[in-house]
Write a protein that holds these residues in place. Structure first.
Motif, mmCIF file in Angstrom:
data_model
loop_
_atom_site.group_PDB
_atom_site.id
_atom_site.type_symbol
_atom_site.label_atom_id
_atom_site.label_comp_id
_atom_site.label_asym_id
_atom_site.label_seq_id
_atom_site.Cartn_x
_atom_site.Cartn_y
_atom_site.Cartn_z
ATOM 1 N N VAL A 220 36.323 -4.152 51.160
ATOM 2 C CA VAL A 220 35.621 -5.443 51.150
ATOM 3 C C VAL A 220 34.452 -5.406 50.160
ATOM 4 N N ALA A 224 33.950 -7.707 46.746
ATOM 5 C CA ALA A 224 32.733 -8.494 46.518
ATOM 6 C C ALA A 224 32.136 -8.207 45.148
ATOM 7 N N GLU A 229 37.933 -12.955 45.757
ATOM 8 C CA GLU A 229 38.357 -13.211 47.136
ATOM 9 C C GLU A 229 39.858 -13.454 47.114
ATOM 10 N N ILE A 236 40.657 -10.839 54.435
ATOM 11 C CA ILE A 236 39.331 -10.253 54.647
ATOM 12 C C ILE A 236 38.969 -10.277 56.130
ATOM 13 N N ASP A 237 39.339 -11.354 56.823
ATOM 14 C CA ASP A 237 39.093 -11.418 58.266
ATOM 15 C C ASP A 237 39.819 -10.291 58.993
ATOM 16 N N CYS A 240 37.905 -7.067 58.366
ATOM 17 C CA CYS A 240 36.609 -7.065 59.061
ATOM 18 C C CYS A 240 36.774 -6.969 60.575
ATOM 19 N N LEU A 268 30.332 -9.580 52.642
ATOM 20 C CA LEU A 268 30.697 -10.908 53.148
ATOM 21 C C LEU A 268 29.757 -11.978 52.588
ATOM 22 N N HIS A 273 31.898 -15.485 52.180
ATOM 23 C CA HIS A 273 33.000 -15.600 53.136
ATOM 24 C C HIS A 273 32.455 -15.680 54.557
ATOM 25 N N GLU A 274 32.801 -16.741 55.240
ATOM 26 C CA GLU A 274 32.402 -16.929 56.641
ATOM 27 C C GLU A 274 33.570 -16.500 57.529
ATOM 28 N N PRO A 275 33.453 -15.393 58.264
ATOM 29 C CA PRO A 275 34.568 -14.930 59.102
ATOM 30 C C PRO A 275 34.959 -15.971 60.142
ATOM 31 N N VAL A 281 29.897 -10.774 62.536
ATOM 32 C CA VAL A 281 28.755 -10.232 61.798
ATOM 33 C C VAL A 281 27.646 -9.822 62.761
#
Length: 380
Positions: A220, A224, A229, A236-237, A240, A268, A273-275, A281
């Motif tokens: 990840v 970045a 992305e 990515i989710d 994470c 992130l 990127h918003e999970p 987080v």
């Protein structure tokens, strides 16, 4: 007869008795161990030059019998020895012969590896790129097109049905190396394909083949810093979420450390990127906060990690969980007073930025420590 000549004769006789690649790999590792002792001593330059000479001697005597695994092992050993040398205070890269000889030596091994590219495996492809990045040497500078050729080999092997597919570590090393080399493959879908394969390994039925915390964080983080992305937003989710699950692992050694936690939160924010899991987080931040109180001081966060987590939360405009911000700032205040662990100007400015954006109430002694830190750096 001098000692160097005696050593060459002895090595000749030893090498000529070898007949298969595994024997050569064993020999390379033995030479690396010998060199490592010298690299950590008072003459790291001499130890590196001796290792170059022993590997060149091996190639000249056993050249036709060496395979891509042997050559990759030489490249990897060189990077590992250089990493150890750079940790030695007596090593001065700009003023030694080993640094001047490195490019010539690295080029000679890459040129031999080029002829074997069709046979190269995932481990060797990723290790060759990782090692080149560690050495600060771009393969294309010596063999034009080699970086893309090794990258294409990784892509091909993600589709291999004969159980020769890349491991999680191979994928993580590969993406990290591309970022460190500043190289974006010509095939724009290649990074997505390798990362997609990495994500599929999360569900592998053999748990030993699932990614470790460091590998997940490195992938990840590298995405970045590459500014990439994946087209599949869920990839990515997935990585994470796997990272967050490792926080609860029964074995402490398999849980993420402070740097890995800081890197993934920073990545992130950098990706914007918003999970999908809104609490992910926060879970990582809470784990990071607990590490501040770890009984082993070596496992506690460094100042850069603390400031990166705070900066990331500020950039996301998302306050840390209750009590976490205060814990981070108190710890940073303590680090300001510890010689060799003080935050640098970037750490302090990132922290102050986050406090301003998040409207964090900073206690007087914390504010004073941060300002004093900036003044001290300004005077120096």
């Amino acid at each position: 007869m001098d000692s160097a000549r005696c050593r060459d004769i002895w090595q000749d006789s030893r090498i000529r008795k070898m007949r298969d690649p595994p024997q050569f790999t064993t020999y390379i590792k033995a030479q690396q161990r010998m060199a490592l002792a010298g690299v950590r001593g008072h003459q790291p330059d001499k130890a590196l030059l001796s290792f170059y000479a022993s590997m060149e001697h091996l190639c000249s005597v056993a050249g036709p019998l060496l395979n891509y695994i042997n050559l990759s092992a030489i490249i990897t050993a060189t990077a590992q020895l250089w990493t150890a040398a750079q940790a030695n205070s007596s090593f001065k890269p700009s003023a030694n012969s080993a640094a001047f000889e490195l490019e010539r030596f690295h080029c000679s091994i890459l040129l031999q590896l080029e002829t074997m590219l069709p046979d190269v495996g995932a481990r060797e492809a990723s290790n060759s790129l990782w090692s080149s990045a560690k050495l600060g040497l771009t393969p294309d500078a010596f063999v034009p097109g080699m970086t893309d050729a090794l990258a294409a080999k990784m892509l091909q092997l993600t589709k291999d049905e004969a159980r020769c597919q890349p491991s999680a570590q191979n994928c993580a090393n590969f993406v990290w190396a591309l970022d460190s080399l500043g190289h974006y493959p010509k095939d724009k879908g290649l990074v997505d394909a390798v990362c997609g394969h990495f994500a599929r390994l999360i569900k592998h039925r053999d748990q030993s083949k699932r990614p470790k915390a460091q590998e997940a964080a490195n992938v990840v983080w590298a995405l970045a810093t590459l500014g990439h992305e994946p087209a599949d937003k869920g990839l990515i989710d997935d990585v994470c979420n796997h990272f967050a699950r490792l926080i609860k692992h029964l074995e402490e050694s398999k849980r993420p450390n402070a740097q890995q936690s800081a890197n993934i939160v920073w990545a992130l924010a950098t990706l914007g990127h918003e999970p999908a899991d809104k609490g992910l987080v926060d879970a990582v931040c809470n784990h990071f906060s607990r590490l501040i109180r770890h009984q082993d001081t070596r496992n506690r966060p460094a100042s850069q990690g603390v400031s990166n987590v705070l900066w990331a939360r500020g950039d996301m405009n998302h306050a840390p969980p209750d009590g976490a911000a205060s814990a981070f700032l108190e710890w940073l205040t303590r680090l300001c007073k510890l010689s060799g662990q003080e935050p640098n100007a970037q750490d302090l400015s990132n922290t102050l930025f986050a406090c301003a954006v998040l409207h964090v109430k900073v206690k007087g002694h914390v504010s004073l420590a941060l300002v004093r830190g900036l003044l001290r750096l300004d005077r120096s």
